[in-house]
Design an enzyme around this catalytic site. Structure first.
Site, PDB file in Angstrom:
ATOM      1  CG  PHE A 141      45.107  37.729  33.191  1.00 50.00           C
ATOM      2  CD1 PHE A 141      45.608  38.864  33.804  1.00 50.00           C
ATOM      3  CD2 PHE A 141      45.143  36.525  33.885  1.00 50.00           C
ATOM      4  CE1 PHE A 141      46.140  38.811  35.084  1.00 50.00           C
ATOM      5  CE2 PHE A 141      45.674  36.458  35.171  1.00 50.00           C
ATOM      6  CZ  PHE A 141      46.172  37.606  35.770  1.00 50.00           C
ATOM      7  CB  THR A 147      43.162  36.209  38.012  1.00 43.29           C
ATOM      8  OG1 THR A 147      43.070  36.408  39.416  1.00 43.29           O
ATOM      9  CG2 THR A 147      42.903  37.549  37.317  1.00 43.29           C
TER      10      THR A 147
END
Ligand SMILES: O=C(O)C(=O)C[C@]1(C(=O)O)C=C[C@@H](O)C=C1
Length: 363
Positions: A265, A263
């Site tokens: 960010f 992921t």
């Protein structure tokens, strides 16, 4: 068999002597950072102490110089913590993240800012934005895209109404585990809690190993972990931070369907970050509703040989059938080639908002 060159006793003496040197050098470094802080405070009203471009340069240099036996990422993590402590001496940095405690976003915040940062959990992405806008914290950390599940629309939409800028990015490998309270047996698990995204990322594994268990979606992985603490027939899918926070055991490790599951960010704040040498830029572009608009938008990127790393479309929310594009590309807005391209895009678009130029994530 070759004899060790030094005895255990002698090696420990050597380690003590080296630790003395390391201690002295870290203290000297911290004193330098304190002087840097004085200079910043003298020359700039409302001085900004955290300098993402400089931190990226320091970490990249260390990784390049490193010759082992520790691997370069490990070495950079050690320096990450030294810099984090130095920055805390200059000014303790406060970071809001999408909570609750124990989420991957908290892990991303600590990976990026180091353990000396003060991290504060928020209940929703727009609350993270609001805390930074209100000046209650210095920076915010929000998820923006996952390699398996795609973009996080809440984050993109929040940028449309916000004047905040992107100051950095951090990419986290996401490892999910099946967590249970210490006394729970595998054959007793009839219910599994997790965030819908995590269920999606572990779907094949769950179908193969726990086809009968009820899957209960909750607001975060950390919340899932909190729930199973007191339920002996339930399990949670969550990461290491949540496992540690709630003292859970791992029934199975790394159950994500794709081993490269990660992921990305974003770090949001109020500052424009100078060039670090390896940067990315993010834009929101609103196009006029006419044939060939998308081609017109993309053409300058192609001509200036700018490497686009992401293109997302979102409804603009200001008129029916109007769309905006979120674009990430390699390069910094102050590089001449990028500035020339941006000028052309500005002529063709109804609106262009540069969300920020920032260093490509190092760790
Ligand atoms: O170079 C600076 O501006 C510093 O404040 C020093 C330092 C560091 O420890 O190296 C600390 C904090 C900044 O974010 C960047 C670097």
């Amino acid at each position: 068999m070759t004899e060790p060159t030094l005895s255990l006793e002698a090696l420990r003496q050597r380690i003590d002597a080296l630790d003395n040197d390391i201690l002295r050098l870290i203290s000297e470094r911290a004193a330098c950072a304190q002087q840097v802080a004085e200079i910043k405070a003298e020359h700039e009203p409302g001085a900004v102490f955290y300098r993402p471009e400089r931190e990226a340069q320091v970490l990249r240099r260390i990784m390049e110089l490193n010759q082992g036996p520790l691997d370069s990422e490990e070495m950079a993590r050690l320096f990450r913590e030294i810099m984090s402590a130095c920055l805390a001496l200059e000014q303790p940095v406060k970071v809001a993240y999408l909570g609750p405690e124990g989420t991957f976003t908290q892990q991303a915040a600590l990976k990026h800012f180091g353990e000396s940062a003060i991290s504060l959990p928020m209940a929703a992405i727009d609350e993270v934005f609001r805390e930074v806008e209100a000046g209650a914290v210095n920076y915010g950390v929000v998820p923006v895209e996952n390699s398996t599940e795609g973009v996080i629309n809440h984050t993109l939409d929040s940028f449309m109404d916000s004047g905040l800028r992107i100051c950095g990015e951090v990419v986290l490998r996401i490892h999910h585990h099946l967590l249970v309270a210490e006394t729970t047996r595998r054959d007793k698990v009839s219910r599994i809690y997790s965030h819908p995204q995590s269920f999606a990322q572990c779907r094949k594994w769950l179908d193969a190993h726990f086809p009968q268990a009820e899957r209960v979606p909750v607001s975060s992985n950390a919340e899932a972990a909190r729930l199973v603490k007191t339920e002996w027939h339930s399990a949670a899918i969550a990461g290491d931070m949540a496992a540690k926070l709630y003292g859970l055991a791992k029934l199975a490790e790394k159950i994500e369907d794709r081993p490269d599951n990660s992921t990305r960010f974003l770090i949001i704040g109020n500052q424009d970050v100078p060039i670090s040498g390896e940067d990315k830029t993010s834009l929101v572009v609103a196009m006029r509703n006419q044939p060939g608009a998308l081609h017109g938008l993309l053409e300058p990127f192609h001509r200036h040989q700018i490497d686009m790393t992401r293109l997302e479309t979102r409804p603009s929310r200001t008129g029916v059938w109007n769309y905006v594009f979120f674009i990430d590309f390699k390069g910094h807005r102050e590089e001449p080639r990028v500035a020339a391209m941006l000028e052309e895009v500005q002529l063709r678009a109804a609106e262009v908002k540069v969300l920020g130029s920032y260093p490509v994530g190092v760790l």
